[in-house]
Scaffold this motif. Structure first.
Motif, PDB file in Angstrom:
ATOM      1  N   ARG A   4       0.823  -1.207   0.000  1.00 26.58           N
ATOM      2  CA  ARG A   4       0.000   0.000   0.000  1.00 26.58           C
ATOM      3  C   ARG A   4       0.860   1.260   0.000  1.00 26.58           C
ATOM      4  O   ARG A   4       0.581   2.217  -0.720  1.00 26.58           O
ATOM      5  N   SER A   5       1.916   1.255   0.804  1.00 27.86           N
ATOM      6  CA  SER A   5       2.811   2.415   0.875  1.00 27.86           C
ATOM      7  C   SER A   5       3.553   2.614  -0.437  1.00 27.86           C
ATOM      8  O   SER A   5       3.737   3.744  -0.895  1.00 27.86           O
ATOM      9  N   ARG A   7       2.511   1.786  -3.402  1.00 21.05           N
ATOM     10  CA  ARG A   7       1.564   2.319  -4.388  1.00 21.05           C
ATOM     11  C   ARG A   7       1.339   3.807  -4.165  1.00 21.05           C
ATOM     12  O   ARG A   7       1.220   4.582  -5.124  1.00 21.05           O
ATOM     13  N   LYS A   8       1.276   4.224  -2.897  1.00 17.36           N
ATOM     14  CA  LYS A   8       1.056   5.631  -2.602  1.00 17.36           C
ATOM     15  C   LYS A   8       2.245   6.479  -3.045  1.00 17.36           C
ATOM     16  O   LYS A   8       2.079   7.552  -3.630  1.00 17.36           O
ATOM     17  N   GLY A  11       2.118   6.743  -6.675  1.00 11.86           N
ATOM     18  CA  GLY A  11       1.091   7.713  -7.053  1.00 11.86           C
ATOM     19  C   GLY A  11       1.592   9.141  -6.941  1.00 11.86           C
ATOM     20  O   GLY A  11       1.349   9.970  -7.832  1.00 11.86           O
ATOM     21  N   PHE A  12       2.309   9.468  -5.857  1.00 13.12           N
ATOM     22  CA  PHE A  12       2.888  10.797  -5.693  1.00 13.12           C
ATOM     23  C   PHE A  12       3.834  11.118  -6.851  1.00 13.12           C
ATOM     24  O   PHE A  12       3.795  12.205  -7.434  1.00 13.12           O
ATOM     25  N   GLN A 246      -4.909   8.597  -8.930  1.00  5.78           N
ATOM     26  CA  GLN A 246      -6.067   8.921  -8.115  1.00  5.78           C
ATOM     27  C   GLN A 246      -6.710   7.677  -7.495  1.00  5.78           C
ATOM     28  O   GLN A 246      -7.551   7.796  -6.607  1.00  5.78           O
ATOM     29  N   TYR A 248      -4.857   5.629  -5.802  1.00  4.13           N
ATOM     30  CA  TYR A 248      -4.027   5.348  -4.631  1.00  4.13           C
ATOM     31  C   TYR A 248      -3.781   6.568  -3.746  1.00  4.13           C
ATOM     32  O   TYR A 248      -3.384   6.428  -2.596  1.00  4.13           O
ATOM     33  N   VAL A 249      -3.977   7.769  -4.290  1.00 11.21           N
ATOM     34  CA  VAL A 249      -3.667   8.997  -3.558  1.00 11.21           C
ATOM     35  C   VAL A 249      -4.966   9.751  -3.274  1.00 11.21           C
ATOM     36  O   VAL A 249      -5.833   9.852  -4.145  1.00 11.21           O
ATOM     37  N   ASP A 250      -5.097  10.261  -2.066  1.00 10.21           N
ATOM     38  CA  ASP A 250      -6.263  11.056  -1.688  1.00 10.21           C
ATOM     39  C   ASP A 250      -6.472  12.197  -2.678  1.00 10.21           C
ATOM     40  O   ASP A 250      -5.516  12.847  -3.115  1.00 10.21           O
TER      41      ASP A 250
END
Length: 310
Positions: A4-5, A7-8, A11-12, A246, A248-250
């Protein structure tokens, strides 16, 4: 670092790269506007994007199936995919055409900053369309953007030029595209959503091109370098990375990162075109950038925002 981290973080990185690509795209779009009308330019760039995306989308889709929980499969996912592609494609086409029409009447820096007001429009539209309570930060951001727009655009009394009005329309339409992506990405497969929104935009812009404009083959040839950049990088790569990120990222953080395209547009306009801004216009840009930050940073305003941020 867990999956999960990772992927985030990915995403950034994709969002930052997308912002840089879109910032540089203002230079290419402005050059292309010398040869093609807005819908002709949009039609050509979209078909180039489709040609670039089709094989890559298939490969990424197969990889995505192994990593995700199967979102986008089944009848509901298929309906969301086509509805989302049509809605996102409509707003993408009309927003891009409005921006393309305005660019010859503006500088890359001004166009970038006004277009980036979509991050102010997004929470405002959420408030009126979905009754989302954004708190004081939304109104602070809106007020700052109005001050910045005045300093940047209104040089002879309370009057906006046609180019500035079209850029404001562009910001509104791009905000609607972001809202559509946020809504449909939860139900549809992201890679195919990116592909179908470009397909819908390509068909619509091509129809409007034949109805409203009369481009020649020599016009397309002269604009080819600009079309290749925006078609392959800004269109195929940029919008695909936006939709994938989008997932994976808020959305709040995603909009903030994407708004950096306005900063990149000013930097590239200065480095590549020698475009400069007056002190008043620089101050206006600063207010508008502050508006973007206030509208998107959490924890500013109400106790609800502070608690949710924690």
């Amino acid at each position: 670092m867990n999956r999960r981290s990772r992927r985030k973080v990915l995403g950034f990185c994709m969002l930052f790269l997308t912002a840089a690509i879109w910032g540089l795209a203002f230079i290419a779009q402005r050059d292309g506007a010398d040869y093609l009308g807005p819908f002709s330019f949009m039609a050509a760039r979209n078909w180039i994007s489709l040609a670039a995306m089709s094989p890559l989308s298939f490969l990424l889709y197969r990889k995505n199936l192994r990593q995700r929980d199967g979102a986008g499969r089944g009848r509901e996912g298929l309906l969301a995919l086509f509805a989302g592609g049509a809605a996102c494609g409509f707003f993408l086409c009309m927003g891009g055409a409005a921006q393309q029409y305005a660019l010859p009447m503006s500088t890359a820096a001004k166009a970038g900053f006004i277009s980036a007001l979509y991050v102010v429009w997004v929470p405002l539209l959420g408030l009126f369309l979905f009754r989302k309570k954004e708190g004081m930060r939304t109104w602070i951001g809106t007020g700052l953007s109005i001050v910045g727009l005045y300093l940047l655009c209104m040089k002879e009394g309370l009057r906006l030029g046609m180019g500035d009005l079209m850029l404001l329309l562009c910001a509104f339409l791009y905000a609607m595209q972001i809202i559509c992506v946020e809504h449909f990405i939860r139900k549809a497969e992201g890679i195919y959503l990116a592909l179908l929104q470009i397909l819908a935009s390509a068909f619509l812009s091509t129809i409007l091109m034949f109805l409203l404009e009369r481009p020649t083959a020599s016009d397309f040839w002269a604009a080819l370098p600009s079309l290749l950049y925006v078609g392959i990088f800004s269109g195929a790569a940029g919008y695909t990375m936006q939709i994938m990120a989008q997932a994976y990222v808020d959305s709040t953080i995603a909009s903030l990162i994407l708004s950096l395209e306005s900063v990149f547009s000013a930097v590239f306009g200065f480095l590549l075109l020698g475009q400069s801004l007056s002190g008043r216009e620089i101050l206006g840009c600063a207010f508008m950038l502050a508006a973007i930050l206030f509208s998107q940073l959490p924890g500013i305003g109400t106790k609800e925002e502070l608690s949710s941020a924690g």
